[in-house]
Scaffold this motif. Structure first.
Motif, mmCIF file in Angstrom:
data_model
loop_
_atom_site.group_PDB
_atom_site.id
_atom_site.type_symbol
_atom_site.label_atom_id
_atom_site.label_comp_id
_atom_site.label_asym_id
_atom_site.label_seq_id
_atom_site.Cartn_x
_atom_site.Cartn_y
_atom_site.Cartn_z
ATOM 1 N N UNK A 5 0.849 -1.189 0.000
ATOM 2 C CA UNK A 5 0.000 0.000 0.000
ATOM 3 C C UNK A 5 0.885 1.239 0.000
ATOM 4 N N UNK A 6 0.327 2.343 -0.518
ATOM 5 C CA UNK A 6 1.090 3.582 -0.668
ATOM 6 C C UNK A 6 0.399 4.700 0.108
ATOM 7 N N UNK A 7 1.203 5.490 0.796
ATOM 8 C CA UNK A 7 0.681 6.537 1.676
ATOM 9 C C UNK A 7 1.531 7.792 1.472
ATOM 10 N N UNK A 8 0.857 8.904 1.219
ATOM 11 C CA UNK A 8 1.582 10.123 0.826
ATOM 12 C C UNK A 8 1.034 11.349 1.556
ATOM 13 N N UNK A 14 5.337 6.838 1.307
ATOM 14 C CA UNK A 14 5.689 5.586 1.964
ATOM 15 C C UNK A 14 5.037 4.411 1.245
ATOM 16 N N UNK A 15 5.811 3.390 0.958
ATOM 17 C CA UNK A 15 5.230 2.118 0.538
ATOM 18 C C UNK A 15 5.398 1.135 1.681
ATOM 19 N N UNK A 16 4.337 0.379 1.958
ATOM 20 C CA UNK A 16 4.311 -0.553 3.082
ATOM 21 C C UNK A 16 3.942 -1.928 2.535
ATOM 22 N N UNK A 17 4.853 -2.888 2.634
ATOM 23 C CA UNK A 17 4.646 -4.213 2.043
ATOM 24 C C UNK A 17 4.681 -5.290 3.117
ATOM 25 N N UNK A 18 3.690 -6.190 3.079
ATOM 26 C CA UNK A 18 3.648 -7.321 4.000
ATOM 27 C C UNK A 18 2.666 -8.355 3.467
ATOM 28 N N UNK A 19 2.764 -9.602 3.932
ATOM 29 C CA UNK A 19 1.827 -10.629 3.478
ATOM 30 C C UNK A 19 0.432 -10.398 4.048
ATOM 31 N N UNK A 20 -0.588 -10.820 3.318
ATOM 32 C CA UNK A 20 -1.964 -10.648 3.788
ATOM 33 C C UNK A 20 -2.317 -11.643 4.881
ATOM 34 N N UNK A 31 7.981 -4.369 5.279
ATOM 35 C CA UNK A 31 9.025 -3.581 4.630
ATOM 36 C C UNK A 31 8.502 -2.188 4.310
ATOM 37 N N UNK A 32 9.253 -1.183 4.738
ATOM 38 C CA UNK A 32 8.874 0.217 4.534
ATOM 39 C C UNK A 32 9.903 0.903 3.638
ATOM 40 N N UNK A 33 9.401 1.598 2.636
ATOM 41 C CA UNK A 33 10.261 2.377 1.735
ATOM 42 C C UNK A 33 9.749 3.816 1.779
ATOM 43 N N UNK A 34 10.549 4.718 2.342
ATOM 44 C CA UNK A 34 10.125 6.099 2.567
ATOM 45 C C UNK A 34 10.954 7.052 1.711
ATOM 46 N N UNK A 35 10.279 7.807 0.865
ATOM 47 C CA UNK A 35 10.952 8.745 -0.032
ATOM 48 C C UNK A 35 10.559 10.174 0.338
ATOM 49 N N UNK A 36 11.554 11.024 0.550
ATOM 50 C CA UNK A 36 11.293 12.417 0.925
ATOM 51 C C UNK A 36 10.873 13.229 -0.300
ATOM 52 N N UNK A 76 14.691 6.046 2.261
ATOM 53 C CA UNK A 76 15.161 5.269 3.414
ATOM 54 C C UNK A 76 14.336 3.994 3.479
ATOM 55 N N UNK A 77 14.986 2.856 3.669
ATOM 56 C CA UNK A 77 14.305 1.572 3.815
ATOM 57 C C UNK A 77 14.447 1.074 5.249
ATOM 58 N N UNK A 78 13.341 0.569 5.780
ATOM 59 C CA UNK A 78 13.364 -0.026 7.111
ATOM 60 C C UNK A 78 12.449 -1.252 7.125
ATOM 61 N N UNK A 79 12.747 -2.174 8.038
ATOM 62 C CA UNK A 79 11.925 -3.375 8.212
ATOM 63 C C UNK A 79 11.481 -3.456 9.665
#
Length: 238
Positions: A5-8, A14-20, A31-36, A76-79
């Motif tokens: 899912x994407x959140x702005x 931010x993209x937020x990825x995980x299994x359902x 997994x979080x991918x955050x772009x400024x 920035x990537x974080x888990x």
């Protein structure tokens, strides 16, 4: 099924990825991918697990520290890893909150949620179909949030697999599709549309909200319905 899912907001994406769905005892890796979008400082991420039934997802830490200045256009990537326990099932939404700040301004926050199901994997029995526990699982998860009803209507069989961890044999899947006239309605939807519905990019057409009720409640409703009060009305009135 991996959901992203994407959140702005005005400052980052931010993209937020995980299994359902996962099984009890497995780790839930997010997994979080955050772009400024503008230069800012990312301070920390905290989470609220109260929305997950039965305390099925846990994390011994209260937050994930970042403490990093991120230039515009950089990422920035974080888990984040949540733990589950063998024998403990549950479902619901985890709320994440990012604390961030802009130079010369007070700290601000940004919230988003994502879904998780924690269920032991089972197979629907050809004779019993769904026993009482699995029926309860279906009703509870569909009714937990509006989007789940849209996902269920888009593809019943895939909903069982991807959100309830119930594998449906082809014979039962054929019966479900036939009894509900799904093929006549052009269902299930294609994979691309199904995914768009699961991540909230679109809704199932013509549906505002679906709520399932337990079978015994259906029986109670039938007993309250008096056929003597039924009457035909002109089609134009409907």
């Amino acid at each position: 099924m991996l959901l992203t899912t994407y959140h702005t907001n005005d400052f980052f994406r931010i993209s937020c990825s995980c299994p359902s769905v996962i099984q009890p005892g497995e780790d839930l890796e997010v997994d979080l991918h955050m772009t400024a979008l503008k230069t800012c400082k990312l301070n920390k991420i905290i989470w609220n697990l109260e929305g997950v039934a039965n305390g099925a997802a846990q994390n011994d830490e209260e937050h994930l520290a970042i403490n990093m200045d991120v230039q515009e256009g950089k990422s920035v990537d974080r888990k984040v890893i949540f733990n589950t326990e063998l024998g403990k099932e549950g479902f619901g939404e985890i709320q994440m909150t990012l604390h961030f700040s802009i130079a010369g301004e007070a700290e601000n926050t940004f919230h988003w949620k994502f879904w998780v199901s924690v269920f032991k994997k089972v197979t629907a029995d050809n004779e019993k179909a769904l026993d009482d526990d699995l029926r309860k699982r279906l009703v509870d998860v569909v009714n937990a949030r509006t989007r789940n009803g849209h996902i269920f209507m888009a593809d019943h069989v895939r909903f069982f697999s991807e959100f309830l961890n119930i594998e449906v044999p082809d014979e039962i899947a054929s019966i479900i599709n036939g009894e509900m006239l799904l093929e006549e309605e052009g269902l299930p939807v294609n994979e691309e549309l199904f995914y768009a519905i699961t991540i909230g990019q679109t809704q199932f057409y013509g549906l505002e909200k679906l709520e399932l009720i337990y079978e015994e409640n259906c029986t109670d409703s039938d007993e309250m319905f008096d056929m003597d009060d039924a009457r035909e009305v002109p089609a134009s009135v409907i």
